[in-house]
Scaffold this active site. Structure first.
Site, short mmCIF file in Angstrom:
data_model
loop_
_atom_site.label_atom_id
_atom_site.label_comp_id
_atom_site.label_asym_id
_atom_site.label_seq_id
_atom_site.Cartn_x
_atom_site.Cartn_y
_atom_site.Cartn_z
N ASP A 47 0.80 -1.24 0.00
CA ASP A 47 0.00 0.00 0.00
C ASP A 47 0.83 1.28 0.00
OD1 ASP A 47 -2.14 -1.66 0.05
OD2 ASP A 47 -2.81 -1.16 2.08
N ASP A 86 -6.92 -6.62 10.54
CA ASP A 86 -6.54 -5.49 9.66
C ASP A 86 -6.46 -4.19 10.45
OD1 ASP A 86 -6.50 -6.97 7.22
OD2 ASP A 86 -8.68 -6.93 7.20
#
Length: 735
Positions: A447, A674
């Site tokens: 990311d 997460d």
């Protein structure tokens, strides 16, 4: 029931095979009463003859071992097989009359229903004599090749049939549908004999052969992929002009053989071996040989596909976390499935400098060096082993979210610390001579670069783009790892739901090309490939939505115009990988630059998985919603998504040797959170992690939908039992 009297001869069978037998008697058994451990049974004999029955005898057995303890109205003897005969007063049964007697006994299995046995005896049975079967067959002919089919044959009694064929050219066969190839033209009388075990019937038909069928032999082909002592042999490019089904027979040159089209074989020593392959189409064969030279692993340099022919490291830290969930689970079916997760290879995340050293400062996990040492213990002699690590510690990482920001910051000399105390230390450990035979797969900075493509309006993302923190850090990592032949570097490239739009894809290709080109003075081969879907949930293939331009509702815009896909034409990771590869090669990357896909959480099994496309949907939006495997309300939902399931297990060349997808891998260990759902955790913890709205089940996103996040989630990377339980339950393929 067939008549089995031994005196029945062949002539009598032929004479009387169609004549009904004179009825004898109907013998029945009924349960009159039963309880937990016992029963009362009544046996009745009804005379169906025109004349009286004088004296009767019947017998029976209990399948569960039931035992008779008393009886009445008959003389009963025996233990396993029971025999009963008439008393003086009930031995004569007039036509149409019924006599009965009773028994009481103990059940063979307590608390089970009482068994009803079959009653046998000379006067029992209302059947007719066996009737002969009827033989018949059809045929499908291609010149001299004929396929016969006797499926139209039948038996009035429903008996099992056998089939014997004479093809009229001195050859015979058995079976319901044989194939035969005549060697010469001409007319042949084909004879089929159908037998029911007692009687038979014969059927003849003339077959005319005008032209001989010439079968073309198959073409054998071998592709060889070598990795040290391990060799993959692929015969997939073998072919047959008539498209006949092929079979394969290998001689591997060291005394071993194999029969599959794709063979993985481990040789035990270096040397030269002659591999031979015989391919058969059922009529003709062809053969081919190849010389395979095996080189000792210590002499092996960097290979194209590190996963090919290799085993993979089983992370003991992950196995321990799985054990924690197994201990909590009460459902035996789920517990058994969880057990299988202990032996699936998952990546080692290095999300802080402390993670390199392990111990108390990193949740008592192993250090990087200890992981490599454990890998050597797991490694088989002569077989390469991959160990996957995730390099995830850029300053101000995860710049567009809050769930996992990390501990380094660009304004606090973070880039120099990242290079010196993080990347260089990892490279030093990986370069230790002890680990030269390990294939260390490094996944770089999930990311990071994708945020520089789409999220630069976010203050922190704009800052790291402006000062070059992400680019410089990643270039340093690529350069450091490129010096090591045993390290294979894959750069994270988000997923199709993020970069699939043409503008985003074009921007990503340009940025990534510049980053890699600048890492080693223009040498694009320093990068082994790219990896998509890290820690995400996007399906590998949307099998019911395989054409983004499919026009369901006649508006000429295709299903990609639906509110779910929002004009993004890339629906899944396989298509994403193929488009990326083509674009990167066009921009100067080598042809063998590879793609990996993280399949750890993109299975989408469970009761909500569609079984087909909904062709009856009332609208295009509904068609997409009902037909997509991805059950998220929006593709941008990324945090602890409800309803998700474990995906395909790690696999090499999942789409074959010609695909750009090198392997499925599990980068995000299933069950690791997460991000926290605790909205009060607004201050970063010791690991730099805090609450992000996307991890709240009650938050409505900018897309107007709820996040779908699970509640009671811990911080990113911490074990989340309820999520693990859900992922195991919804695994597809099922565990």
């Amino acid at each position: 029931m067939k008549n089995t009297l031994s005196a029945k001869g062949a002539a009598l069978a032929l004479l009387f095979s169609c004549m009904p037998e004179i009825a004898s008697a109907d013998c029945s058994y009924q349960i009159a009463n039963e309880w937990n451990t016992g029963f009362v049974g009544t046996i009745a004999i009804t005379n169906a003859k025109a004349e009286p029955i004088n004296g009767w005898n019947v017998n029976w057995q209990y399948a569960d071992g039931s035992v008779i303890t008393s009886h009445w109205n008959a003389t009963v003897s025996g233990t396993g097989t029971y025999n009963a005969s008439n008393l003086g007063w009930n031995g004569s049964i007039a036509p149409g009359q019924t006599v009965s007697f009773g028994v009481q006994g103990n059940k063979g299995s307590a608390n089970s229903p009482a068994k009803i046995p079959e009653i046998n005896g000379d006067h029992c049975g209302l059947g007719v004599d066996n009737q002969a079967p009827v033989a018949s067959f059809t045929l499908a002919q291609n010149n001299s090749e004929v396929v016969f089919n006797a499926a139209d044959s039948s038996d009035p009694d429903g008996d099992e049939l056998t089939y014997t064929w004479d093809f009229g050219d001195n050859t015979q066969a058995q079976g319901i549908s044989p194939e035969h190839n005549y060697a010469q033209t001409g007319q042949y009388t084909v004879t089929l004999i159908v037998h029911d075990g007692e009687l038979s019937h014969t059927f003849n038909q003339v077959v005319t052969v005008d032209t001989l069928t010439v079968n073309t032999p198959p073409v054998a082909s071998i592709d060889v992929y070598m990795n040290g002592y391990s060799v993959t042999l692929d015969a997939a490019r073998s072919s047959d002009a008539e498209n006949d089904t092929l079979s394969f027979s290998w001689d591997l040159g060291d005394g071993n053989t194999a029969q599959d089209s794709l063979v993985r074989h481990d040789y035990t020593s270096a040397g030269q071996f002659t591999v031979s392959l015989v391919v058969s189409d059922g009529k003709n064969t062809s053969s081919i040989t190849r010389q395979v030279v095996i080189t000792a692993p210590s002499e092996i340099a960097h290979v194209n596909n590190p996963f090919l022919g290799a085993t993979a490291y089983i992370n003991p830290d992950y196995a321990n976390l799985v054990d924690r969930s197994i201990a909590q689970e009460t459902n035996p079916t789920l517990k058994a499935k969880m057990e299988k997760m202990r032996d699936v290879p998952t990546a080692v995340w290095l999300d802080r400098i402390e993670a390199i050293y392990g111990g108390a400062n990193n949740s008592n996990r192993l250090s990087l060096e200890q992981h490599f040492e454990q890998a050597l213990l797991q490694k088989e002699h002569g077989v390469p082993m991959t160990v996957t690590i995730v390099v995830y510690n850029l300053p101000d990482r995860d710049c567009a979210a809050l769930a996992s920001n990390g501990t380094l910051h660009s304004k606090q000399d973070g880039l120099n610390i990242y290079k010196r105390d993080y990347i260089d230390v990892i490279a030093d450990i990986a370069g230790d001579a002890r680990f030269k035979d390990l294939r260390i797969v490094a996944v770089l900075e999930p990311d990071s670069l994708p945020n520089l493509v789409t999220n630069t309006t976010v203050l922190k993302c704009g800052q790291v783009k402006s000062d070059g923190t992400y680019v410089k850090g990643i270039q340093h990592a690529i350069g450091a790892f490129a010096e090591l032949d045993n390290v294979y570097t894959y750069l994270d490239i988000a997923h199709s739901g993020w970069l699939g739009w043409e503008s985003n894809l074009r921007g990503a290709i340009s940025l990534y090309t510049d980053v890699v080109r600048g890492a080693a003075g223009g040498d694009m081969s320093v990068l082994d490939g790219f990896i998509s879907n890290v820690s995400n949930y996007t399906p590998t293939e949307e099998i019911y939505l395989d054409d983004p331009e499919f026009d369901f509702d006649g508006n000429y815009m295709g299903v990609m115009s639906s509110s779910y896909y929002e004009w993004n034409p890339v629906f899944d990771e396989k298509d994403f990988a193929e488009q990326l590869h083509s674009a990167f090669v066009a921009n100067g990357f080598p042809q063998d630059v590879a793609m990996l896909i993280d399949t750890s959480r993109n299975g989408w099994g469970g009761s909500n998985r569609p079984a087909s496309a909904n062709e009856d949907a009332a609208s295009e939006d509904q068609y997409v919603i009902d037909s997509k495997l991805d059950r998220r309300a929006h593709r941008g939902n990324w945090c602890n998504v409800s309803g998700a399931g474990i995906g395909e297990r790690p696999k090499v060349l999942p789409f074959g040797t010609d695909s750009v997808v090198e392997a499925y891998v599990w980068i995000k260990p299933p069950g690791e959170s997460d991000g926290t759902s605790d909205s009060t955790q607004t201050t970063p913890d010791d690991e730099g992690k805090s609450f992000d709205h996307m991890c709240s089940p009650s938050y409505t996103t900018s897309g107007g939908v709820l996040t779908g996040a699970m509640d009671n989630a811990p911080s990113a990377g911490a074990w989340f039992h309820e999520q693990f339980r859900m992922l195991v339950k919804n695994a597809y393929p099922a565990l």
